[in-house]
Design a protein around this motif. Structure first.
Motif, PDB file in Angstrom:
ATOM      1  N   ARG A   1      -7.179   3.626 -19.852  1.00 24.57           N
ATOM      2  CA  ARG A   1      -7.342   5.004 -19.399  1.00 24.57           C
ATOM      3  C   ARG A   1      -7.001   5.571 -17.869  1.00 24.57           C
ATOM      4  N   ASN A   2      -6.761   4.299 -17.246  1.00 26.28           N
ATOM      5  CA  ASN A   2      -6.378   4.430 -15.764  1.00 26.28           C
ATOM      6  C   ASN A   2      -5.384   3.828 -15.431  1.00 26.28           C
ATOM      7  N   LYS A   3      -4.162   4.215 -16.165  1.00 29.71           N
ATOM      8  CA  LYS A   3      -2.782   3.667 -15.935  1.00 29.71           C
ATOM      9  C   LYS A   3      -2.303   2.274 -16.213  1.00 29.71           C
ATOM     10  N   GLY A   4      -3.346   1.576 -16.912  1.00 27.64           N
ATOM     11  CA  GLY A   4      -2.982   0.154 -17.309  1.00 27.64           C
ATOM     12  C   GLY A   4      -2.811  -0.391 -18.620  1.00 27.64           C
ATOM     13  N   PRO A   5      -2.698  -1.431 -18.799  1.00 25.79           N
ATOM     14  CA  PRO A   5      -2.640  -2.463 -17.887  1.00 25.79           C
ATOM     15  C   PRO A   5      -1.801  -3.101 -17.036  1.00 25.79           C
ATOM     16  N   LEU A   6      -0.606  -2.222 -17.124  1.00 23.79           N
ATOM     17  CA  LEU A   6       0.516  -2.441 -16.316  1.00 23.79           C
ATOM     18  C   LEU A   6       1.330  -1.247 -15.821  1.00 23.79           C
ATOM     19  N   TRP A   7       1.507  -1.071 -14.621  1.00 26.84           N
ATOM     20  CA  TRP A   7       2.194   0.147 -14.127  1.00 26.84           C
ATOM     21  C   TRP A   7       3.396  -0.047 -13.214  1.00 26.84           C
ATOM     22  N   LEU A   8       4.717   0.445 -13.565  1.00 28.38           N
ATOM     23  CA  LEU A   8       5.682  -0.019 -12.708  1.00 28.38           C
ATOM     24  C   LEU A   8       5.683   0.951 -11.324  1.00 28.38           C
ATOM     25  N   VAL A   9       5.281   0.272 -10.471  1.00 29.86           N
ATOM     26  CA  VAL A   9       4.957   1.309  -9.265  1.00 29.86           C
ATOM     27  C   VAL A   9       6.044   1.042  -8.002  1.00 29.86           C
ATOM     28  N   TYR A  10       6.571   1.852  -7.465  1.00 28.10           N
ATOM     29  CA  TYR A  10       7.397   1.745  -6.314  1.00 28.10           C
ATOM     30  C   TYR A  10       6.447   1.783  -4.947  1.00 28.10           C
ATOM     31  N   PRO A  11       7.079   1.339  -3.682  1.00 31.19           N
ATOM     32  CA  PRO A  11       6.301   1.696  -2.626  1.00 31.19           C
ATOM     33  C   PRO A  11       6.893   2.850  -2.066  1.00 31.19           C
TER      34      PRO A  11
ATOM     35  N   ASP B   1      15.121  -7.942  -4.822  1.00 34.42           N
ATOM     36  CA  ASP B   1      13.888  -8.196  -5.454  1.00 34.42           C
ATOM     37  C   ASP B   1      12.839  -7.515  -4.996  1.00 34.42           C
ATOM     38  N   TYR B   2      12.909  -7.279  -3.325  1.00 39.15           N
ATOM     39  CA  TYR B   2      11.810  -6.406  -2.779  1.00 39.15           C
ATOM     40  C   TYR B   2      12.307  -5.927  -1.427  1.00 39.15           C
ATOM     41  N   PRO B   3      12.031  -4.682  -0.962  1.00 38.59           N
ATOM     42  CA  PRO B   3      11.169  -3.678  -1.885  1.00 38.59           C
ATOM     43  C   PRO B   3      11.740  -3.210  -3.092  1.00 38.59           C
ATOM     44  N   GLY B   4      11.072  -3.007  -3.913  1.00 42.79           N
ATOM     45  CA  GLY B   4      11.459  -2.185  -5.129  1.00 42.79           C
ATOM     46  C   GLY B   4      10.261  -2.196  -5.936  1.00 42.79           C
ATOM     47  N   PRO B   5      10.603  -2.066  -7.137  1.00 41.49           N
ATOM     48  CA  PRO B   5       9.066  -1.561  -7.921  1.00 41.49           C
ATOM     49  C   PRO B   5       8.309  -3.015  -8.522  1.00 41.49           C
ATOM     50  N   VAL B   6       6.981  -3.022  -8.530  1.00 43.26           N
ATOM     51  CA  VAL B   6       6.287  -4.082  -9.110  1.00 43.26           C
ATOM     52  C   VAL B   6       5.880  -3.499 -10.345  1.00 43.26           C
TER      53      VAL B   6
ATOM     54  N   GLN C   1       0.973  -1.130   0.094  1.00 45.26           N
ATOM     55  CA  GLN C   1       0.009  -0.081   0.070  1.00 45.26           C
ATOM     56  C   GLN C   1       0.870   1.320  -0.132  1.00 45.26           C
ATOM     57  N   THR C   2       0.695   2.353  -0.795  1.00 44.05           N
ATOM     58  CA  THR C   2       1.428   3.396  -0.740  1.00 44.05           C
ATOM     59  C   THR C   2       0.265   4.652  -1.461  1.00 44.05           C
ATOM     60  N   THR C   3       0.902   5.717  -1.263  1.00 44.83           N
ATOM     61  CA  THR C   3       0.139   6.865  -2.029  1.00 44.83           C
ATOM     62  C   THR C   3       1.067   7.233  -3.183  1.00 44.83           C
ATOM     63  N   THR C   4       0.512   7.829  -4.124  1.00 49.81           N
ATOM     64  CA  THR C   4       1.307   8.093  -5.403  1.00 49.81           C
ATOM     65  C   THR C   4       0.792   9.685  -5.565  1.00 49.81           C
ATOM     66  N   ILE C   5       1.713  10.453  -6.278  1.00 50.80           N
ATOM     67  CA  ILE C   5       1.604  11.732  -6.877  1.00 50.80           C
ATOM     68  C   ILE C   5       0.464  11.664  -7.881  1.00 50.80           C
ATOM     69  N   TRP C   6       0.022  10.682  -8.320  1.00 47.56           N
ATOM     70  CA  TRP C   6      -0.898  10.712  -9.499  1.00 47.56           C
ATOM     71  C   TRP C   6      -2.465  10.182  -9.125  1.00 47.56           C
ATOM     72  N   THR C   7      -2.569   9.706  -7.961  1.00 52.31           N
ATOM     73  CA  THR C   7      -3.741   9.062  -7.263  1.00 52.31           C
ATOM     74  C   THR C   7      -4.338   9.940  -5.826  1.00 52.31           C
TER      75      THR C   7
ATOM     76  N   THR D   1      11.534  10.585  -5.420  1.00 50.85           N
ATOM     77  CA  THR D   1      12.455  11.398  -6.382  1.00 50.85           C
ATOM     78  C   THR D   1      12.029  11.732  -7.566  1.00 50.85           C
ATOM     79  N   GLU D   2      12.322  12.963  -8.239  1.00 55.11           N
ATOM     80  CA  GLU D   2      12.066  13.033  -9.557  1.00 55.11           C
ATOM     81  C   GLU D   2      12.389  12.003 -10.315  1.00 55.11           C
ATOM     82  N   VAL D   3      13.591  11.123 -10.221  1.00 58.08           N
ATOM     83  CA  VAL D   3      14.049  10.158 -11.158  1.00 58.08           C
ATOM     84  C   VAL D   3      12.971   8.922 -11.062  1.00 58.08           C
ATOM     85  N   VAL D   4      13.016   8.519  -9.711  1.00 56.46           N
ATOM     86  CA  VAL D   4      11.879   7.492  -9.404  1.00 56.46           C
ATOM     87  C   VAL D   4      10.589   7.871 -10.009  1.00 56.46           C
ATOM     88  N   TYR D   5       9.797   8.991  -9.943  1.00 59.66           N
ATOM     89  CA  TYR D   5       8.646   9.207 -10.399  1.00 59.66           C
ATOM     90  C   TYR D   5       8.703   9.160 -12.049  1.00 59.66           C
ATOM     91  N   ALA D   6       9.574   9.663 -12.682  1.00 61.29           N
ATOM     92  CA  ALA D   6       9.968   9.617 -13.999  1.00 61.29           C
ATOM     93  C   ALA D   6      10.068   8.149 -14.497  1.00 61.29           C
TER      94      ALA D   6
END
Length: 175
Positions: A137-147, A119-124, A70-76, A156-161
């Motif tokens: 239309r809602n970022k799918g079907p796959l989204w590289l997301v970090y915790p 392997d983890y924590p890291g992006p899924v 579970q995490t917050t994002t700057i896009w949701t 950081t800006e790099v991780v967000y990019a």
């Protein structure tokens, strides 16, 4: 009774050793996808199932093991639950010979990054957000997301990019 227990343990150890010798290794070739292809990986890889690339359907990605956080994002809005295989699991499944990747979205947005060594924590590669598949239309079907909430290094800006959504292709590059 003690002798019987000792013999049973010995038989169990022998069975485990024998089964381990017969068990398939994870380096076996990838099966072909049965469902629609949602991710293709090419480049500096050893395991393929479609010419020089490895194609994955949703079931194949799920079979790599699902990590959830579970995490917050700057896009949701609010805290979201993301589920999917780790980027590392996908790279291991294709026998990636490098951690340097180029990821491309459906709209041709592309990023280049070094995949994290652990392997983890890291992006899924998220297949689901809040238990639901993500439409295009809602970022799918796959989204590289970090915790993002777990460590300031993920904010950081790099991780967000690098948090590429509508992910379609990964190219494993040379070192």
């Amino acid at each position: 009774m003690y002798l019987t227990e000792k013999l049973m343990r010995g038989a169990l150890v022998a069975s485990v050793v024998a089964f381990g010798a017969l068990a398939p290794h994870s380096a076996a070739a990838l099966d072909a996808p049965v469902g629609p292809v949602v991710l293709s990986v090419k480049g500096n890889i050893t395991e393929t199932n479609n010419g020089d690339q490895a194609d994955f359907d949703t079931a194949m990605l799920e079979a790599l093991g699902i990590k959830e956080f579970q995490t917050t994002t700057i896009w949701t809005e609010g805290t979201k639950t993301f589920e999917g295989p780790t980027l590392r699991a996908i790279l291991e499944a294709v026998g990636a010979k490098s951690d340097n990747i180029r990821a491309v979205a459906l709209n041709d947005y592309a990023i280049e990054m070094a995949a994290p060594a652990e392997d983890y924590p890291g992006p899924v590669i998220a297949l689901r957000m809040d238990g639901n598949a993500m439409p295009v239309r809602n970022k799918g079907p796959l989204w590289l997301v970090y915790p993002y909430d777990s460590d300031p290094a993920f904010r950081t800006e790099v991780v967000y990019a690098n948090s590429i959504w509508q992910l379609r292709n990964i190219e494993v590059q040379e070192d």
